[in-house]
Design an enzyme around this catalytic site. Sequence first.
Site, PDB file in Angstrom:
ATOM      1  N   ALA A  54      63.319  78.916  81.236  1.00  0.00           N
ATOM      2  CA  ALA A  54      64.468  79.811  81.069  1.00  0.00           C
ATOM      3  C   ALA A  54      65.768  79.020  80.981  1.00  0.00           C
ATOM      4  CB  ALA A  54      64.521  80.788  82.240  1.00  0.00           C
ATOM      5  N   ASN A  55      65.793  77.829  81.618  1.00  0.00           N
ATOM      6  CA  ASN A  55      67.013  77.019  81.616  1.00  0.00           C
ATOM      7  C   ASN A  55      67.321  76.379  80.266  1.00  0.00           C
ATOM      8  OD1 ASN A  55      65.342  74.723  81.366  1.00  0.00           O
ATOM      9  ND2 ASN A  55      65.273  74.403  83.575  1.00  0.00           N
ATOM     10  N   SER A  80      70.676  63.719  83.404  1.00  0.00           N
ATOM     11  CA  SER A  80      70.659  65.037  82.780  1.00  0.00           C
ATOM     12  C   SER A  80      71.898  65.888  83.093  1.00  0.00           C
ATOM     13  CB  SER A  80      69.370  65.736  83.203  1.00  0.00           C
ATOM     14  OG  SER A  80      69.220  66.953  82.549  1.00  0.00           O
ATOM     15  N   GLY A 135      62.662  70.346  93.057  1.00  0.00           N
ATOM     16  CA  GLY A 135      62.133  69.005  92.829  1.00  0.00           C
ATOM     17  C   GLY A 135      63.249  67.998  92.588  1.00  0.00           C
ATOM     18  N   ASP A 150      68.655  67.711  76.322  1.00  0.00           N
ATOM     19  CA  ASP A 150      67.297  68.251  76.199  1.00  0.00           C
ATOM     20  C   ASP A 150      67.232  69.729  76.596  1.00  0.00           C
ATOM     21  OD1 ASP A 150      67.485  67.942  78.914  1.00  0.00           O
ATOM     22  OD2 ASP A 150      65.732  66.636  79.126  1.00  0.00           O
TER      23      ASP A 150
HETATM   24  C1  16G Z   1      64.067  68.872  85.989  1.00  0.00           C
HETATM   25  C2  16G Z   1      62.995  69.185  84.976  1.00  0.00           C
HETATM   26  C3  16G Z   1      63.125  70.602  84.486  1.00  0.00           C
HETATM   27  C4  16G Z   1      63.098  71.555  85.649  1.00  0.00           C
HETATM   28  C5  16G Z   1      64.113  71.160  86.694  1.00  0.00           C
HETATM   29  C6  16G Z   1      63.884  71.964  87.931  1.00  0.00           C
HETATM   30  C7  16G Z   1      62.050  67.651  83.354  1.00  0.00           C
HETATM   31  C8  16G Z   1      62.331  66.731  82.214  1.00  0.00           C
HETATM   32  N1  16G Z   1      63.112  68.294  83.839  1.00  0.00           N
HETATM   33  O1  16G Z   1      65.333  68.935  85.409  1.00  0.00           O
HETATM   34  O2  16G Z   1      62.043  70.859  83.646  1.00  0.00           O
HETATM   35  O3  16G Z   1      63.368  72.860  85.232  1.00  0.00           O
HETATM   36  O4  16G Z   1      63.950  69.795  87.036  1.00  0.00           O
HETATM   37  O5  16G Z   1      64.728  71.534  88.923  1.00  0.00           O
HETATM   38  O6  16G Z   1      60.935  67.787  83.813  1.00  0.00           O
HETATM   39  P1  16G Z   1      64.529  72.014  90.407  1.00  0.00           P
HETATM   40  O7  16G Z   1      63.156  71.583  90.838  1.00  0.00           O
HETATM   41  O8  16G Z   1      65.634  71.346  91.145  1.00  0.00           O
HETATM   42  O9  16G Z   1      64.664  73.491  90.398  1.00  0.00           O
HETATM   43 MG    MG Z   2      68.435  67.259  80.577  1.00  0.00          MG
END
Ligand code: 16G
Ligand code: MG
Length: 549
Positions: free
Chosen positions: A378-379, A66, A508, A286
């Site tokens: 929001a992203n 991504s 995450g 995406d």
């Molecule tokens: C991933 C998630 C996205 C989320 C981001 C948060 C999917 C397909 N993508 O890119 O939805 O906003 O993680 O990242 O689920 P973080 O937990 O590092 O803030």
């Molecule tokens: Mg992506």
Amino acid sequence: MEFDDVQVAGEKNYPKRDEIPIQYGTAGFRTKGNRLEHVIYRMGVLAAIRSACKNGAAIGVMITASHNPEEDNGVKLMDPMGEMLGPEWEKYASDVANVPSNELGSVFQTLVKTLGVTSLQNSLVVFARDTRPSSPVLAEALEAGIKAAGAQFQNFGLLTTPQLHYIVRCINTNGQYGKPTEEGYFEKLTEAFIKLRNMRKMKKMKTLESYTSCLYVDAANGIGAQKVPILQSKLGELLKISLVSDGSGRLNHECGADFVKVQQKPPTGVTLVPGQRWASFDGDVDRIVYYFSGVSDNQFHLLDGDKIATLVAGYLKDLVLETGLPLNLGLVQTAYANGSSTNYITKTLKVPVACVPTGVKHLHHKAQEFDIGVYFEANGHGTTLVSDSSYELLQNATKDTAKSDQQREACDLLLSVIDLINQTVGDAISDLLLVEMILATYDWDVEQWNKAYTDLPNRQLKVKVKDRSVIQTTDAERKAATPPGLQSAIDETVAKYVSGRSFVRPSGTEDVVRVYAEADSQASADELANEVAVLVYRMAGGIGEEPQL
Ligand code: 16G
Ligand code: MG
């Protein structure tokens, strides 16, 4: 069923490189590309097993990381309707990825026994990859895993993530959702767009002095750079797209949706001419955010996922009203949604809002509770889901002579809007077409769109801690349940700020704790974020230098 071949080929060609555990997280496995060969080989086998559990339905596997830096890579599995892998399987994925190579056979053996799978011959795995340098080698590893499992496969080469989600759904609905090819994808979306542009008289966009009807797209130097020209070739004069970050630079480096959203500025090297309409994709297409420089104030203005969500929800709400059908419309957000957007949606649009934890799977799931569920982070990741029964209701209504011409036309229009939307997952290309269609319908430029509400100034920060799992959250991540005392300390701090709001959550996808803060001025939002970052550092085992107050 024996997994001897799987183990032998795995040990020989894709041995486990290191002992660092890896978890199937929010969006699959994601780490440095050179750590993933064995993981992806194993995912080939696991996807074949998943397919067998779904009576041979196609399972998708996407190789991408991504918006992460170019040297990272990742893998995620897609279930038959093109949705994310069922969460109950995330544990299997993590278990399989972490076993020593010489136990691989027995682990798979136990798994198929538990699941009651007896053959993988009719399993089908379809896969694609993004443009990262490590992706071709990882695609080979995946193919080797699928072959070792004795399953069937189809390699779709270079695709955006949402294209693969779409294809998986098309295959498993026998083409009902569309043709299971890239060509079919572009055909479906662009035909709907062209139809919508012709259905209602759409006036030319406003001609501000410096305004241009051309849309500028930053493709993050990713796969989007290869796909936008295909889109352009189908749209011709209807929408002119000018591409930057077209693949000649480093993937996601100082460009792309994540950079623009987090840094709140245009991609490095881009000078915005006031009034120009800009959009940025992330590396696998995406996510999308829009932005512009104001004609009167020359300031940078971001139209993020929240602004897109409100535009879409407002448009759909009016259209649903016109159909005269009792369809309930709702919007799903996360804690990152700007407070002003939530206010605007509930008070002005009067559309119900739900808040769920970060991660597409949570939003997608919640949106399914509505007849028409719009969800956006929001992203810039988001889409709209329409229930099968609502779709049928709309189809029947177009033929219902008891309805007025206007109502039938509205139903027909809404059906075309649904065709324009990739319902499997957030899709920057589909979202772009939807936004462009709505702006054209309203005869709005970006400035008018932006006027719906004014974002509260906000700031995001990261804090490094020894173990980020010491922070557990509740109330859709808006409150910290642990460590004890942290939430009340945050509450006390927030109370000092006008329109203040702040929350913290373990990421995450990165080994950090994220801090979000908003307040009535940028200086206050920055200060609040900083104060909360210090609280996290002090109360949750911060490492490295303490954030400066
Ligand atoms: C991933 C998630 C996205 C989320 C981001 C948060 C999917 C397909 N993508 O890119 O939805 O906003 O993680 O990242 O689920 P973080 O937990 O590092 O803030
Ligand atoms: Mg992506």
